[in-house]
Design a protein around this motif. Structure first.
Motif, PDB file in Angstrom:
ATOM      1  N   SER A 239       0.814  -1.215   0.000  1.00  0.00           N
ATOM      2  CA  SER A 239       0.000   0.000   0.000  1.00  0.00           C
ATOM      3  C   SER A 239       0.844   1.261   0.000  1.00  0.00           C
ATOM      4  CB  SER A 239      -0.926   0.003   1.225  1.00  0.00           C
ATOM      5  OG  SER A 239      -0.155  -0.014   2.428  1.00  0.00           O
ATOM      6  N   THR A 240       2.082   1.141   0.460  1.00  0.00           N
ATOM      7  CA  THR A 240       2.995   2.282   0.480  1.00  0.00           C
ATOM      8  C   THR A 240       4.430   1.780   0.395  1.00  0.00           C
ATOM      9  OG1 THR A 240       3.617   4.295   1.696  1.00  0.00           O
ATOM     10  CG2 THR A 240       3.180   2.314   3.000  1.00  0.00           C
ATOM     11  N   GLY A 241       5.318   2.610  -0.131  1.00  0.00           N
ATOM     12  CA  GLY A 241       6.733   2.250  -0.201  1.00  0.00           C
ATOM     13  C   GLY A 241       7.037   1.280  -1.324  1.00  0.00           C
ATOM     14  N   GLY A 242       8.295   0.821  -1.320  1.00  0.00           N
ATOM     15  CA  GLY A 242       8.749  -0.031  -2.402  1.00  0.00           C
ATOM     16  C   GLY A 242       8.900   0.726  -3.701  1.00  0.00           C
ATOM     17  N   ASN A 243       9.035   2.054  -3.633  1.00  0.00           N
ATOM     18  CA  ASN A 243       9.220   2.864  -4.837  1.00  0.00           C
ATOM     19  C   ASN A 243      10.607   2.610  -5.419  1.00  0.00           C
ATOM     20  OD1 ASN A 243       6.774   3.914  -4.035  1.00  0.00           O
ATOM     21  ND2 ASN A 243       7.625   5.868  -3.335  1.00  0.00           N
ATOM     22  N   THR A 244      10.748   2.837  -6.710  1.00  0.00           N
ATOM     23  CA  THR A 244      12.055   2.708  -7.353  1.00  0.00           C
ATOM     24  C   THR A 244      12.516   4.076  -7.831  1.00  0.00           C
ATOM     25  OG1 THR A 244      11.465   0.477  -8.099  1.00  0.00           O
ATOM     26  CG2 THR A 244      13.399   1.483  -9.093  1.00  0.00           C
ATOM     27  N   LEU A 245      13.735   4.456  -7.439  1.00  0.00           N
ATOM     28  CA  LEU A 245      14.318   5.727  -7.843  1.00  0.00           C
ATOM     29  C   LEU A 245      15.346   5.476  -8.936  1.00  0.00           C
ATOM     30  CD1 LEU A 245      13.706   5.810  -4.587  1.00  0.00           C
ATOM     31  CD2 LEU A 245      14.808   8.044  -4.757  1.00  0.00           C
ATOM     32  N   PHE A 246      15.316   6.299  -9.970  1.00  0.00           N
ATOM     33  CA  PHE A 246      16.243   6.167 -11.096  1.00  0.00           C
ATOM     34  C   PHE A 246      17.031   7.460 -11.239  1.00  0.00           C
ATOM     35  CE2 PHE A 246      12.590   3.470 -12.004  1.00  0.00           C
ATOM     36  CZ  PHE A 246      13.188   2.262 -12.338  1.00  0.00           C
ATOM     37  N   ALA A 247      18.361   7.341 -11.345  1.00  0.00           N
ATOM     38  CA  ALA A 247      19.236   8.506 -11.456  1.00  0.00           C
ATOM     39  C   ALA A 247      19.929   8.515 -12.809  1.00  0.00           C
ATOM     40  CB  ALA A 247      20.269   8.508 -10.338  1.00  0.00           C
ATOM     41  N   SER A 248      19.956   9.653 -13.454  1.00  0.00           N
ATOM     42  CA  SER A 248      20.582   9.796 -14.765  1.00  0.00           C
ATOM     43  C   SER A 248      22.098   9.899 -14.658  1.00  0.00           C
ATOM     44  CB  SER A 248      20.046  11.042 -15.481  1.00  0.00           C
ATOM     45  OG  SER A 248      20.815  11.312 -16.641  1.00  0.00           O
ATOM     46  N   GLY A 249      22.788   8.912 -15.217  1.00  0.00           N
ATOM     47  CA  GLY A 249      24.246   8.970 -15.251  1.00  0.00           C
ATOM     48  C   GLY A 249      24.762  10.016 -16.208  1.00  0.00           C
ATOM     49  N   TYR A 250      23.980  10.321 -17.253  1.00  0.00           N
ATOM     50  CA  TYR A 250      24.355  11.385 -18.189  1.00  0.00           C
ATOM     51  C   TYR A 250      24.403  12.730 -17.470  1.00  0.00           C
ATOM     52  CZ  TYR A 250      23.162   8.410 -22.295  1.00  0.00           C
ATOM     53  OH  TYR A 250      23.095   7.448 -23.256  1.00  0.00           O
ATOM     54  N   ALA A 251      23.311  13.065 -16.794  1.00  0.00           N
ATOM     55  CA  ALA A 251      23.232  14.362 -16.120  1.00  0.00           C
ATOM     56  C   ALA A 251      24.318  14.484 -15.062  1.00  0.00           C
ATOM     57  CB  ALA A 251      21.850  14.541 -15.487  1.00  0.00           C
ATOM     58  N   ALA A 252      24.584  13.383 -14.348  1.00  0.00           N
ATOM     59  CA  ALA A 252      25.624  13.413 -13.318  1.00  0.00           C
ATOM     60  C   ALA A 252      26.991  13.669 -13.931  1.00  0.00           C
ATOM     61  CB  ALA A 252      25.619  12.102 -12.546  1.00  0.00           C
TER      62      ALA A 252
END
Length: 291
Positions: A142-155
């Protein structure tokens, strides 16, 4: 401010960017039916443009998931033996892995069952890392377990030049041990690996450079003393994980996510251990080694 580009459309589907740097939702596609070749090429290009794409509202059978994976290359091998068969299914098809916290007789039935995970690139500890991962939601908490994605290009593009110059052309050392990445009872299938790859990887399809180290698995840099390497890497990690470079996906039932392991890293937020989470995972084999 993280300005998002406007919606783009073509004859087959709509592309809705989620952030300025990474992530897009592809609307109007039912993946139970194979698209024509022109549409598959447009989907592939949207993936290259946005690094991470989500197909919402899918109702896929295992055969559909395997077929869709093939649009992006050769399906990867299972890295762990399956322990569980999904409800109503006689068996897991080859190439499909379960990501789940569901337990039978006190033991997890799938891989990576519990809790949060730090940012990482899938299979970076192997000689030939997978180029892509697909994840399909079957049961979600019902909550949590979200996935975060970070751009290696922008970094990479915005990294401090002094740090970038010190690490340019260097190989990073990556170490994976199942017990170090899994929060829980430690009863999952054991896995171990170690490998070296460039700190900054050039993407073979786009020819752009991306940060290719991560907080979870990168433990050193070849040719740089450990204390200095740790200081440099921590600076890169802190920079690469800035919220302005990140898209956080809140899962819905029927979401199919595809991400590019060559130019993005991902992480998972915690979720209630008392609630079930079940995902089906496939990968796409890498076509070339990172260097």
């Amino acid at each position: 401010m993280n300005v998002v580009s406007p919606i783009k459309t073509n004859n087959a589907f709509e592309i809705v960017p989620m952030t300025k740097h990474i992530g897009a939702e592809l609307r109007g596609i039912d993946l139970r039916t194979k698209p024509d070749e022109e549409t598959i090429k447009a989907i592939y290009q949207a993936w290259l443009d946005h690094l991470v794409i989500v197909f919402p509202g899918q109702k896929l059978e295992q055969e559909d998931l395997v077929r869709v994976t093939g649009y992006f290359g050769q399906i990867g091998d299972l890295h762990r033996p399956p322990k569980y068969q999904p409800p109503g299914q006689a068996r897991l098809l080859p190439g499909i892995m379960m990501i789940s916290n569901i337990r039978e007789n006190g033991e997890p039935i799938g891989a990576l069952p519990d809790g949060e995970m730090m940012f990482h690139h899938d299979m970076i500890h192997s000689e030939m890392p997978d180029k892509a991962t697909l994840l399909y939601s079957v049961e979600i908490p019902s909550t949590g377990g979200n996935t975060l994605f970070a751009s290696g290009y922008a970094a990479y593009d915005t990294l401090d030049p002094e740090i970038r110059n010190r690490l340019e052309g260097r190989l990073a050392i990556h170490h994976y041990n199942d017990g170090s990445v899994q929060k829980g009872d430690g009863k999952g299938t054991e896995a171990f690996g170690e490998c070296k790859h460039p700190v900054f990887r050039t993407h073979e399809d786009t020819n752009r450079k991306a940060v290719y180290v991560n907080r979870l698995m990168t433990v050193g840099v070849e040719g740089i003393p450990q204390a200095e390497a740790e200081q440099l890497l921590n600076a890169v990690f802190d920079h690469a994980e800035k919220r302005e470079f990140v898209y956080e996906h809140v899962w819905r039932l029927g979401d199919l996510m595809l991400w590019d392991n060559r130019n993005s890293s991902h992480a998972r937020t915690d979720f209630p251990s008392t609630e079930r989470r079940l995902m089906l995972r496939t990968t796409v084999k890498g076509a070339v080694r990172p260097y």
